[in-house]
Design an enzyme around this catalytic site. Structure first.
Site, PDB file in Angstrom:
ATOM      1  N   HIS A  54       3.900  -4.669  -0.788  1.00 43.54           N
ATOM      2  CA  HIS A  54       3.007  -4.515  -1.371  1.00 43.54           C
ATOM      3  C   HIS A  54       2.306  -6.423  -1.508  1.00 43.54           C
ATOM      4  O   HIS A  54       3.047  -7.075  -1.626  1.00 43.54           O
ATOM      5  CB  HIS A  54       3.595  -4.257  -2.981  1.00 43.54           C
ATOM      6  CG  HIS A  54       3.923  -2.927  -3.038  1.00 43.54           C
ATOM      7  ND1 HIS A  54       5.438  -2.869  -3.497  1.00 43.54           N
ATOM      8  CD2 HIS A  54       2.938  -1.719  -2.933  1.00 43.54           C
ATOM      9  CE1 HIS A  54       4.861  -0.805  -3.324  1.00 43.54           C
ATOM     10  NE2 HIS A  54       4.012  -0.256  -2.935  1.00 43.54           N
ATOM     11  N   GLY A  55       1.253  -6.585  -2.262  1.00 40.76           N
ATOM     12  CA  GLY A  55       0.448  -7.802  -2.757  1.00 40.76           C
ATOM     13  C   GLY A  55      -0.042  -8.223  -1.649  1.00 40.76           C
ATOM     14  O   GLY A  55      -0.403  -7.737  -0.249  1.00 40.76           O
ATOM     15  N   ASP A 102       9.261   7.308  -7.880  1.00 43.06           N
ATOM     16  CA  ASP A 102      10.264   6.310  -7.003  1.00 43.06           C
ATOM     17  C   ASP A 102      11.238   6.139  -7.266  1.00 43.06           C
ATOM     18  O   ASP A 102      11.574   4.943  -8.476  1.00 43.06           O
ATOM     19  CB  ASP A 102       9.166   4.999  -6.907  1.00 43.06           C
ATOM     20  CG  ASP A 102       9.608   3.871  -6.230  1.00 43.06           C
ATOM     21  OD1 ASP A 102      10.655   4.129  -5.590  1.00 43.06           O
ATOM     22  OD2 ASP A 102       9.079   2.774  -5.635  1.00 43.06           O
ATOM     23  N   SER A 138      -5.035  -3.372  -2.548  1.00 40.85           N
ATOM     24  CA  SER A 138      -4.808  -5.042  -2.530  1.00 40.85           C
ATOM     25  C   SER A 138      -5.786  -5.530  -1.690  1.00 40.85           C
ATOM     26  O   SER A 138      -6.524  -6.673  -1.975  1.00 40.85           O
ATOM     27  CB  SER A 138      -3.684  -5.917  -1.758  1.00 40.85           C
ATOM     28  OG  SER A 138      -2.108  -6.329  -2.735  1.00 40.85           O
ATOM     29  N   ASP A 150       0.789   6.843  -8.377  1.00 41.73           N
ATOM     30  CA  ASP A 150       1.115   6.231  -7.512  1.00 41.73           C
ATOM     31  C   ASP A 150       2.685   5.138  -8.984  1.00 41.73           C
ATOM     32  O   ASP A 150       2.695   5.029  -9.508  1.00 41.73           O
ATOM     33  CB  ASP A 150       0.120   4.894  -7.049  1.00 41.73           C
ATOM     34  CG  ASP A 150       0.727   3.949  -6.571  1.00 41.73           C
ATOM     35  OD1 ASP A 150       1.258   4.897  -5.279  1.00 41.73           O
ATOM     36  OD2 ASP A 150       0.688   2.847  -5.997  1.00 41.73           O
ATOM     37  N   ASN A 158      -1.515   3.654   2.202  1.00 39.85           N
ATOM     38  CA  ASN A 158      -1.927   3.360   0.759  1.00 39.85           C
ATOM     39  C   ASN A 158      -2.177   1.601   1.041  1.00 39.85           C
ATOM     40  O   ASN A 158      -2.101   0.824   1.058  1.00 39.85           O
ATOM     41  CB  ASN A 158      -0.475   2.877   0.033  1.00 39.85           C
ATOM     42  CG  ASN A 158      -0.033   4.046  -0.642  1.00 39.85           C
ATOM     43  OD1 ASN A 158      -0.597   4.983  -0.640  1.00 39.85           O
ATOM     44  ND2 ASN A 158       0.881   4.024  -1.712  1.00 39.85           N
ATOM     45  N   ILE A 159      -3.434   1.950  -0.171  1.00 42.12           N
ATOM     46  CA  ILE A 159      -4.196   0.591  -0.133  1.00 42.12           C
ATOM     47  C   ILE A 159      -4.976   0.534  -1.100  1.00 42.12           C
ATOM     48  O   ILE A 159      -5.591   0.563  -2.069  1.00 42.12           O
ATOM     49  CB  ILE A 159      -5.137   0.662   1.036  1.00 42.12           C
ATOM     50  CG1 ILE A 159      -4.808   0.283   2.172  1.00 42.12           C
ATOM     51  CG2 ILE A 159      -6.539  -0.631   0.944  1.00 42.12           C
ATOM     52  CD1 ILE A 159      -6.246   1.468   3.886  1.00 42.12           C
ATOM     53  N   HIS A 195       3.577   3.084   2.581  1.00 45.86           N
ATOM     54  CA  HIS A 195       3.017   1.312   1.220  1.00 45.86           C
ATOM     55  C   HIS A 195       2.702   0.485   1.850  1.00 45.86           C
ATOM     56  O   HIS A 195       3.087   0.252   3.064  1.00 45.86           O
ATOM     57  CB  HIS A 195       4.299   1.613   0.000  1.00 45.86           C
ATOM     58  CG  HIS A 195       4.265   2.770  -0.980  1.00 45.86           C
ATOM     59  ND1 HIS A 195       3.955   3.101  -2.190  1.00 45.86           N
ATOM     60  CD2 HIS A 195       4.361   4.342  -0.445  1.00 45.86           C
ATOM     61  CE1 HIS A 195       3.771   4.003  -2.826  1.00 45.86           C
ATOM     62  NE2 HIS A 195       4.194   5.141  -1.887  1.00 45.86           N
ATOM     63  N   SER A 246      -1.551   4.142 -11.034  1.00 41.22           N
ATOM     64  CA  SER A 246      -0.433   3.443 -10.828  1.00 41.22           C
ATOM     65  C   SER A 246       0.035   3.648 -12.731  1.00 41.22           C
ATOM     66  O   SER A 246      -1.153   3.822 -13.856  1.00 41.22           O
ATOM     67  CB  SER A 246       0.238   2.264 -10.813  1.00 41.22           C
ATOM     68  OG  SER A 246      -0.890   1.152 -11.393  1.00 41.22           O
TER      69      SER A 246
HETATM   70  P1  13P Z   1      -1.212  -2.823  -0.854  1.00 41.76           P
HETATM   71  O1  13P Z   1      -0.840  -4.145  -2.305  1.00 41.76           O
HETATM   72  O2  13P Z   1      -0.839  -3.639   0.312  1.00 41.76           O
HETATM   73  O3  13P Z   1      -2.475  -2.794  -1.333  1.00 41.76           O
HETATM   74  O4  13P Z   1      -0.140  -1.785  -1.375  1.00 41.76           O
HETATM   75  C1  13P Z   1      -0.474  -1.052  -2.135  1.00 41.76           C
HETATM   76  C2  13P Z   1       0.329   0.284  -2.510  1.00 41.76           C
HETATM   77  O5  13P Z   1       1.079   0.813  -2.310  1.00 41.76           O
HETATM   78  C3  13P Z   1       0.296   1.367  -3.229  1.00 41.76           C
HETATM   79  O6  13P Z   1       0.901   2.418  -3.242  1.00 41.76           O
HETATM   80  O1  G3H Z   2       1.789  -0.131  -5.224  1.00 36.73           O
HETATM   81  C1  G3H Z   2       1.441  -1.279  -6.567  1.00 36.73           C
HETATM   82  C2  G3H Z   2       0.408  -0.318  -6.101  1.00 36.73           C
HETATM   83  O2  G3H Z   2      -0.622  -1.863  -5.596  1.00 36.73           O
HETATM   84  C3  G3H Z   2      -0.523  -0.991  -8.112  1.00 36.73           C
HETATM   85  O3  G3H Z   2       0.171  -1.816  -8.180  1.00 36.73           O
HETATM   86  O4  G3H Z   2       1.422  -1.701 -10.333  1.00 36.73           O
HETATM   87  O5  G3H Z   2      -0.765  -3.994 -10.289  1.00 36.73           O
HETATM   88  O6  G3H Z   2      -1.377  -1.324 -11.052  1.00 36.73           O
HETATM   89  P1  G3H Z   2      -0.281  -2.132 -10.190  1.00 36.73           P
HETATM   90 ZN    ZN Z   3       3.243   1.179  -2.581  1.00 33.93          ZN
END
Ligand code: 13P
Ligand code: G3H
Ligand code: ZN
Length: 312
Positions: free
Chosen positions: A181-182, A105, A260, A83, A257-258, A214, A50
């Site tokens: 996310h999260g 994005d 968290s 990402d 996407n994984i 995601h 990211s």
């Molecule tokens: P999570 O926060 O569910 O792991 O999603 C990660 C993600 O979408 C990264 O782009």
């Molecule tokens: O979608 C976001 C990812 O989980 C990356 O998170 O921006 O904290 O690196 P980050």
């Molecule tokens: Zn994402």
């Protein structure tokens, strides 16, 4: 083998009814944990970086860590992916700097502007042999609940996807079907349910086209409990049920996407270690079990959720 793009991976995943795991990487231990699990399970993998990861660890360090994994795991195909690329310049910097895939994005922008920005990235990426993921719709979250209740505004609108893909030329499309996310994806006490009707309508309109999800961590209660038992405070952390991810992988979703989940495994393990060993201060001693637990978590995802074990 050298780094690859996701083109071949997605074609096989689509036809085979499974998905490729896209795991976020920020440091050496996470890169090692993911790629060792993938090597042992003979699974193709996407390592994604990211904007925050580049700011934390530095672009060059991350690329070199991934190149080290490519050397250590020559049997499996590995994609290096940006990402949530926020703009053309960031995507260009990653394309010029060794990535084989980028996400632009621009999903928060109006439809026409999203098309315009995505198209510009696609043209530059394709000229350099790099593939592009784009996004339509904004991911829902508990904080967005009001918006979702008012006519599903956050979900991807299936009637827009054909125009978006044909005008931009993107190679895969991230859609919003209820993930976020999260670690707090659903309200405690409610039943988590993804909008498979939206996914199916999108797939009908884009036959054979790879879809991306995601926000697909499952937030394992084992690690939430471990964090809470050892000084943390994460009440009501809830993720996407794994059987729903498995179902999505059987449909047109080729990339899941994984991030968290890996963070929870690392944090829970380190918190428990410090509780048990308050006298220890060597980072290798607490990072080693954290890395081992991330590896086992990734193995579980490959085998039981994504269905991509043995597909390398
Ligand atoms: P999570 O926060 O569910 O792991 O999603 C990660 C993600 O979408 C990264 O782009
Ligand atoms: O979608 C976001 C990812 O989980 C990356 O998170 O921006 O904290 O690196 P980050
Ligand atoms: Zn994402």
């Amino acid at each position: 083998m050298p780094l690859v793009t996701s083109t071949e991976m997605f074609k096989k995943a689509y036809d085979g009814g499974y998905a490729i795991g896209a795991f976020n990487v920020n440091n050496m231990e996470i890169v090692q944990a993911i790629t060792e699990a993938c090597r042992e399970e003979k699974a193709p993998v996407i390592l994604q970086v990211s904007k925050g990861a580049r700011a934390y660890a530095n672009h060059t360090y991350l690329v070199k860590l991934v190149e080290a994994a490519v050397i250590e795991c020559p049997e499996i195909p590995i994609v290096l992916h940006l990402d949530h690329g926020p703009d053309f310049e960031t995507c260009k910097s990653c394309i010029d700097g060794g990535f084989t895939s980028v996400m632009i994005d621009a999903s928060s922008k109006p439809f026409a502007e999203n098309i315009e920005i995505t198209k510009r990235v696609v043209e530059y990426a394709h000229d350099h042999g790099v593939v592009v993921e784009a996004e339509l719709g904004t991911l829902a979250g508990i904080e967005d609940e009001v918006v979702v209740a008012e006519g599903h505004a956050s979900y991807t609108r299936p009637e827009e996807v054909e125009e978006f893909v044909s005008k931009t030329g993107c190679d895969s499309l991230a859609i919003a079907i209820g993930t976020s996310h999260g670690a707090y994806k659903f309200k405690p006490g409610t039943k988590p349910q993804l909008r498979f009707d939206v996914l199916e309508e999108v797939s009908k309109r884009l036959p054979g086209f790879p879809i991306v999800l995601h926000g697909s961590s499952s937030v394992p209660q084992e690690y939430v409990d471990m964090i809470n038992a050892h000084g943390g405070k994460m009440p009501g952390a809830i993720g996407v049920p794994e059987d729903q991810l498995r179902h999505a992988a059987e449909l047109s979703v080729c990339k899941i996407n994984i991030d968290s989940d890996l963070r929870l495994a690392m944090t829970g393990t380190i918190r428990a270690f410090f509780d048990a060993h308050p006298d220890k201060f060597d980072p290798r001693e607490y990072l080693k079990p954290a890395r081992a637990n991330i590896k086992e978590l990734v193995r579980h995802k490959l085998v039981d959720v994504l269905g991509c074990a043995g597909k390398a």
